[in-house]
Design a protein around this motif. Structure first.
Motif, PDB file in Angstrom:
ATOM      1  N   UNK A  68       0.844  -1.195   0.000  1.00  0.00           N
ATOM      2  CA  UNK A  68       0.000   0.000   0.000  1.00  0.00           C
ATOM      3  C   UNK A  68       0.867   1.227   0.000  1.00  0.00           C
ATOM      4  N   UNK A  69       0.430   2.212  -0.739  1.00  0.00           N
ATOM      5  CA  UNK A  69       1.159   3.473  -0.775  1.00  0.00           C
ATOM      6  C   UNK A  69       1.239   4.050   0.633  1.00  0.00           C
ATOM      7  N   UNK A  70       2.239   4.876   0.843  1.00  0.00           N
ATOM      8  CA  UNK A  70       2.361   5.620   2.082  1.00  0.00           C
ATOM      9  C   UNK A  70       2.348   7.094   1.718  1.00  0.00           C
ATOM     10  N   UNK A  71       1.788   7.908   2.598  1.00  0.00           N
ATOM     11  CA  UNK A  71       1.806   9.358   2.418  1.00  0.00           C
ATOM     12  C   UNK A  71       2.697   9.964   3.491  1.00  0.00           C
ATOM     13  N   UNK A  72       3.365  11.043   3.133  1.00  0.00           N
ATOM     14  CA  UNK A  72       4.146  11.829   4.078  1.00  0.00           C
ATOM     15  C   UNK A  72       3.545  13.213   4.153  1.00  0.00           C
ATOM     16  N   UNK A  73       3.389  13.742   5.354  1.00  0.00           N
ATOM     17  CA  UNK A  73       2.750  15.032   5.573  1.00  0.00           C
ATOM     18  C   UNK A  73       3.668  15.915   6.407  1.00  0.00           C
TER      19      UNK A  73
ATOM     20  N   UNK B   2       1.178  26.203   5.186  1.00  0.00           N
ATOM     21  CA  UNK B   2       1.049  25.194   4.124  1.00  0.00           C
ATOM     22  C   UNK B   2       1.351  23.814   4.679  1.00  0.00           C
ATOM     23  N   UNK B   3       0.843  22.809   3.954  1.00  0.00           N
ATOM     24  CA  UNK B   3       1.111  21.410   4.303  1.00  0.00           C
ATOM     25  C   UNK B   3       1.718  20.753   3.078  1.00  0.00           C
ATOM     26  N   UNK B   4       2.905  20.197   3.242  1.00  0.00           N
ATOM     27  CA  UNK B   4       3.535  19.453   2.160  1.00  0.00           C
ATOM     28  C   UNK B   4       3.011  18.028   2.164  1.00  0.00           C
ATOM     29  N   UNK B   5       2.783  17.510   0.963  1.00  0.00           N
ATOM     30  CA  UNK B   5       2.260  16.157   0.823  1.00  0.00           C
ATOM     31  C   UNK B   5       3.130  15.390  -0.158  1.00  0.00           C
ATOM     32  N   UNK B   6       3.538  14.191   0.248  1.00  0.00           N
ATOM     33  CA  UNK B   6       4.341  13.302  -0.585  1.00  0.00           C
ATOM     34  C   UNK B   6       3.697  11.922  -0.556  1.00  0.00           C
ATOM     35  N   UNK B   7       4.028  11.099  -1.543  1.00  0.00           N
ATOM     36  CA  UNK B   7       3.470   9.744  -1.607  1.00  0.00           C
ATOM     37  C   UNK B   7       4.539   8.778  -2.083  1.00  0.00           C
ATOM     38  N   UNK B   8       4.326   7.515  -1.755  1.00  0.00           N
ATOM     39  CA  UNK B   8       5.216   6.464  -2.237  1.00  0.00           C
ATOM     40  C   UNK B   8       4.450   5.563  -3.194  1.00  0.00           C
ATOM     41  N   UNK B   9       5.184   4.702  -3.840  1.00  0.00           N
ATOM     42  CA  UNK B   9       4.600   3.639  -4.648  1.00  0.00           C
ATOM     43  C   UNK B   9       3.979   2.608  -3.698  1.00  0.00           C
ATOM     44  N   UNK B  10       3.171   1.670  -4.217  1.00  0.00           N
ATOM     45  CA  UNK B  10       2.523   0.681  -3.341  1.00  0.00           C
ATOM     46  C   UNK B  10       3.489  -0.208  -2.561  1.00  0.00           C
ATOM     47  N   UNK B  11       4.719  -0.376  -3.043  1.00  0.00           N
ATOM     48  CA  UNK B  11       5.702  -1.179  -2.326  1.00  0.00           C
ATOM     49  C   UNK B  11       6.503  -0.379  -1.305  1.00  0.00           C
ATOM     50  N   UNK B  12       6.272   0.928  -1.252  1.00  0.00           N
ATOM     51  CA  UNK B  12       6.950   1.755  -0.265  1.00  0.00           C
ATOM     52  C   UNK B  12       8.437   1.888  -0.500  1.00  0.00           C
TER      53      UNK B  12
ATOM     54  N   UNK C 151      -6.612  11.967  -0.876  1.00  0.00           N
ATOM     55  CA  UNK C 151      -5.390  11.399  -1.472  1.00  0.00           C
ATOM     56  C   UNK C 151      -5.126   9.999  -0.919  1.00  0.00           C
ATOM     57  N   UNK C 152      -5.326   9.817   0.378  1.00  0.00           N
ATOM     58  CA  UNK C 152      -5.115   8.508   1.010  1.00  0.00           C
ATOM     59  C   UNK C 152      -6.085   7.470   0.448  1.00  0.00           C
ATOM     60  N   UNK C 153      -7.341   7.855   0.283  1.00  0.00           N
ATOM     61  CA  UNK C 153      -8.354   6.936  -0.259  1.00  0.00           C
ATOM     62  C   UNK C 153      -8.045   6.613  -1.719  1.00  0.00           C
ATOM     63  N   UNK C 154      -7.729   7.648  -2.495  1.00  0.00           N
ATOM     64  CA  UNK C 154      -7.443   7.455  -3.922  1.00  0.00           C
ATOM     65  C   UNK C 154      -6.251   6.537  -4.160  1.00  0.00           C
ATOM     66  N   UNK C 155      -5.246   6.638  -3.308  1.00  0.00           N
ATOM     67  CA  UNK C 155      -4.029   5.839  -3.480  1.00  0.00           C
ATOM     68  C   UNK C 155      -4.066   4.515  -2.710  1.00  0.00           C
ATOM     69  N   UNK C 156      -5.163   4.225  -2.010  1.00  0.00           N
ATOM     70  CA  UNK C 156      -5.264   3.030  -1.171  1.00  0.00           C
ATOM     71  C   UNK C 156      -4.082   2.986  -0.200  1.00  0.00           C
ATOM     72  N   UNK C 157      -3.831   4.113   0.451  1.00  0.00           N
ATOM     73  CA  UNK C 157      -2.684   4.237   1.347  1.00  0.00           C
ATOM     74  C   UNK C 157      -2.801   3.286   2.535  1.00  0.00           C
ATOM     75  N   UNK C 158      -1.665   2.732   2.918  1.00  0.00           N
ATOM     76  CA  UNK C 158      -1.589   1.866   4.095  1.00  0.00           C
ATOM     77  C   UNK C 158      -1.261   2.678   5.342  1.00  0.00           C
ATOM     78  N   UNK C 159      -0.489   3.751   5.166  1.00  0.00           N
ATOM     79  CA  UNK C 159      -0.037   4.570   6.290  1.00  0.00           C
ATOM     80  C   UNK C 159       0.069   6.020   5.834  1.00  0.00           C
ATOM     81  N   UNK C 160      -0.267   6.930   6.743  1.00  0.00           N
ATOM     82  CA  UNK C 160       0.012   8.352   6.553  1.00  0.00           C
ATOM     83  C   UNK C 160       0.988   8.731   7.651  1.00  0.00           C
ATOM     84  N   UNK C 161       2.205   9.098   7.248  1.00  0.00           N
ATOM     85  CA  UNK C 161       3.232   9.524   8.195  1.00  0.00           C
ATOM     86  C   UNK C 161       3.176  11.050   8.312  1.00  0.00           C
TER      87      UNK C 161
END
Length: 183
Positions: free
Chosen positions: A15-20, A26-36, A64-74
């Motif tokens: 599952x993708x991971x998000x970084x906040x 402002x809030x910076x947002x980053x994402x990973x691929x599904x393998x992290x 963004x978390x729902x759209x990417x099927x995120x496993x974790x939001x850091x």
């Protein structure tokens, strides 16, 4: 695959991971691929100050978390260099609490949802500024991406910790129950 290529941590669900990176404006947002494996910038979200509940900034991250099927939001946890917590730390914790509540509500609609975890972010903004300067970006021109760059550093550090330890990085943010909010 080369011997130096990063591997997906065994035992951790895909599952993708998000970084906040939670800032005052402002809030910076980053994402990973599904393998992290790799963190990439996503966007800079305008911060809603003095908001309660699922404000526009929280909703954008949930979407963004729902759209990417995120496993974790850091979520980055800004501590002083000494490790002590201050006002910015309390602000990040409050934001993470609002985020976990909004994700829990989204989970009721969509099924599974991501965990929210707080990770140490000391020096990430400084590192992001240094990286952008070394890439030839002027300070005034990189204001719009500095928060994204800090989010990438937060997320990549968490991904690296996942690979090293074989478990999720950081401190789990538990959803509050009705009882918790009346103490």
């Amino acid at each position: 695959m080369s011997e130096d290529a990063p591997t997906v941590p065994a035992g951790l669900p895909r599952g993708a991971r998000l970084g906040v990176d939670v800032g005052m404006a402002r809030i910076g947002l980053a994402a990973s691929d599904p393998d992290g494996l790799v963190a990439t910038p996503v966007e800079t979200v305008p911060r809603v100050r003095d908001g309660q509940g699922a404000t526009a900034d929280v909703r954008r991250i949930v979407d963004e978390a729902v759209e990417r099927f995120a496993a974790v939001v850091y979520v980055g946890l800004p501590r002083h260099l000494s490790g002590k917590e201050g006002a910015a730390t309390a602000d990040a914790r409050a934001f993470a609490d609002r985020l976990v509540t909004a994700l829990a509500a989204a989970r009721e609609t969509t099924g599974e949802g991501p965990q929210v975890r707080l990770v140490d972010e000391r020096m990430t903004t400084v590192s992001a500024h240094q990286q952008l300067r070394s890439a030839g970006r002027k300070t005034k021109k990189h204001r719009s991406v500095i928060d994204q760059a800090a989010a990438v550093i937060i997320l990549q550090s968490a991904l690296d910790a996942e690979r090293a330890k074989g478990e999720r990085a950081g401190e789990l943010v538990e959803p509050r129950t009705v009882h918790d909010t009346h103490d």
